[in-house]
Design an enzyme around this catalytic site. Structure first.
Site, PDB file in Angstrom:
ATOM      1  N   GLU A   1     -11.343  19.328  36.558  1.00  0.00           N
ATOM      2  CA  GLU A   1     -10.736  19.818  37.926  1.00  0.00           C
ATOM      3  C   GLU A   1     -12.112  19.763  38.897  1.00  0.00           C
ATOM      4  O   GLU A   1     -11.632  19.351  40.201  1.00  0.00           O
ATOM      5  CB  GLU A   1     -10.217  21.226  37.874  1.00  0.00           C
TER       6      GLU A   1
ATOM      7  N   THR B   1      -6.101  17.990  46.986  1.00  0.00           N
ATOM      8  CA  THR B   1      -6.345  19.177  46.761  1.00  0.00           C
ATOM      9  C   THR B   1      -7.844  19.746  47.266  1.00  0.00           C
ATOM     10  O   THR B   1      -7.704  20.778  47.987  1.00  0.00           O
ATOM     11  CB  THR B   1      -6.518  19.559  45.160  1.00  0.00           C
TER      12      THR B   1
HETATM   13  N1  HSE Z   1      -5.027  26.874  42.859  1.00  0.00           N
HETATM   14  C1  HSE Z   1      -5.430  25.578  43.161  1.00  0.00           C
HETATM   15  C2  HSE Z   1      -5.123  25.553  44.657  1.00  0.00           C
HETATM   16  C3  HSE Z   1      -4.324  24.865  42.494  1.00  0.00           C
HETATM   17  O1  HSE Z   1      -4.280  25.947  45.093  1.00  0.00           O
HETATM   18  O2  HSE Z   1      -6.272  24.867  45.347  1.00  0.00           O
HETATM   19  C4  HSE Z   1      -4.308  23.277  42.884  1.00  0.00           C
HETATM   20  O3  HSE Z   1      -5.073  22.426  41.750  1.00  0.00           O
END
Ligand code: HSE
Length: 309
Positions: A130, A183
């Site tokens: 990630e 993201t």
């Molecule tokens: N918690 C993360 C966000 C999830 O909202 O950015 C997305 O990868």
């Protein structure tokens, strides 16, 4: 065993009130990853499908191969591994696409190496995937994809992941408007400091959502799916968001929110029939606003990633 194929599911991260700490796994969509042992002494990407040529083919830069490289280093193996990645969900959709690829690769390589690590020991490697994909090693997509079910990340340091129960028939409608929200960009627009009044409402909801899951209290689950911190900012990226919420609730959704960093929206519903109705109404509303979309209906996937026969 010369090759192993794994399905790793998409996930709904945040679940409204739990930015970076709550997530659950879906039965579909998801990615498939196959690994095979080679004599090359290296990790190679044999095939990447379903990405329209967008993912990097350099094994150090591609999420799935980079986590496999770290895993093999960790277990002290110089084994050559060839990876085939079959992307079966959209990028930048809020469904944990990079997380599913990383989890699929890790479960597959761990299986082919004779399972030297257990599932929870794979989690830190998936989190590093990630970091590579979006600059932050959050676990709210990778943990449910790897472990299945509904999870709470109580702490990142030390890592403390808690599995929560899920009421039997609860079902999720997912609607993905065909726009892409990376993201990284969706994280950069969030305020880093929040007012105490918002924090109080938010942690009240996180606690109540967990209580609702333990008590099988669908109404409590529904009214806890409120996000006073992240959604007010991110919803601006999703066309007609407030109208979508009204439509979901009018069609029986217990609660509604942004899946991960969006633009997919999720509706938690008391059963599959209700989830299908909510999904249909949301797709139709988006179409009326000129936005094409794709929908899925899924119960919460208790297994997580699975090795395919
Ligand atoms: N918690 C993360 C966000 C999830 O909202 O950015 C997305 O990868």
């Amino acid at each position: 065993m010369s090759s192993v194929r794994v399905f790793a599911p998409a996930t709904v991260a945040n679940v409204g009130c739990g930015y970076d700490v709550l997530g659950f796994a879906l039965y579909r969509p998801g990615d498939e990853v196959a690994v095979r042992l080679t004599d090359s002494g290296k990790v190679t990407l044999d095939q990447v499908e379903g990405d329209d040529g967008r993912l990097p083919l350099d094994p150090e830069k591609n999420t799935v191969s980079s986590v496999v490289i770290s895993y093999l280093e960790h277990i002290g193996s110089k084994q050559g591994v060839g990876i085939s990645l079959h992307k079966k969900m959209p990028f930048g959709s809020g469904l944990g696409s990079s997380a599913a690829s990383a989890v699929g690769g890790l479960v597959a390589v761990n299986e082919i190496m004779g399972r030297p690590l257990d599932r929870s020991e794979l989690l830190p490697f998936a989190m590093e995937g990630e970091r590579l994909a979006c600059g932050n090693a959050h676990a709210d997509n990778v943990a449910p994809s790897l472990l299945g079910g509904f999870v709470l990340i109580r702490s990142y340091d030390p890592l403390d992941v808690i599995s929560l129960p899920v009421p039997g028939d609860i079902c999720c409608a997912l609607v993905y408007p065909h726009i892409e929200i990376p993201t990284l960009a969706a994280r950069q627009i969030i305020r880093q400091n929040i007012p105490m009044s918002g924090a109080i409402r938010q942690w009240g909801n996180v606690g109540a959502l967990v209580a609702g899951l333990y008590r099988d209290d669908l109404e409590l689950i529904g009214r806890s799916l409120e996000d006073f911190i992240v959604e007010p900012v991110r919803k601006m990226l999703i066309p007609g968001f407030d109208g979508l919420r009204e439509t979901a609730v009018a069609n029986g959704a217990l609660g509604f929110g942004i899946s991960g960093s969006g633009p997919t929206v999720f509706s938690l519903c008391r059963n599959k029939t209700c989830a299908e109705a909510a999904a249909k109404a949301l797709v139709s509303e988006l179409a009326g606003n000129g936005v094409a979309s794709t929908s899925w209906v899924s119960k919460i996937n208790s297994e997580g990633a699975v090795v395919l026969k």
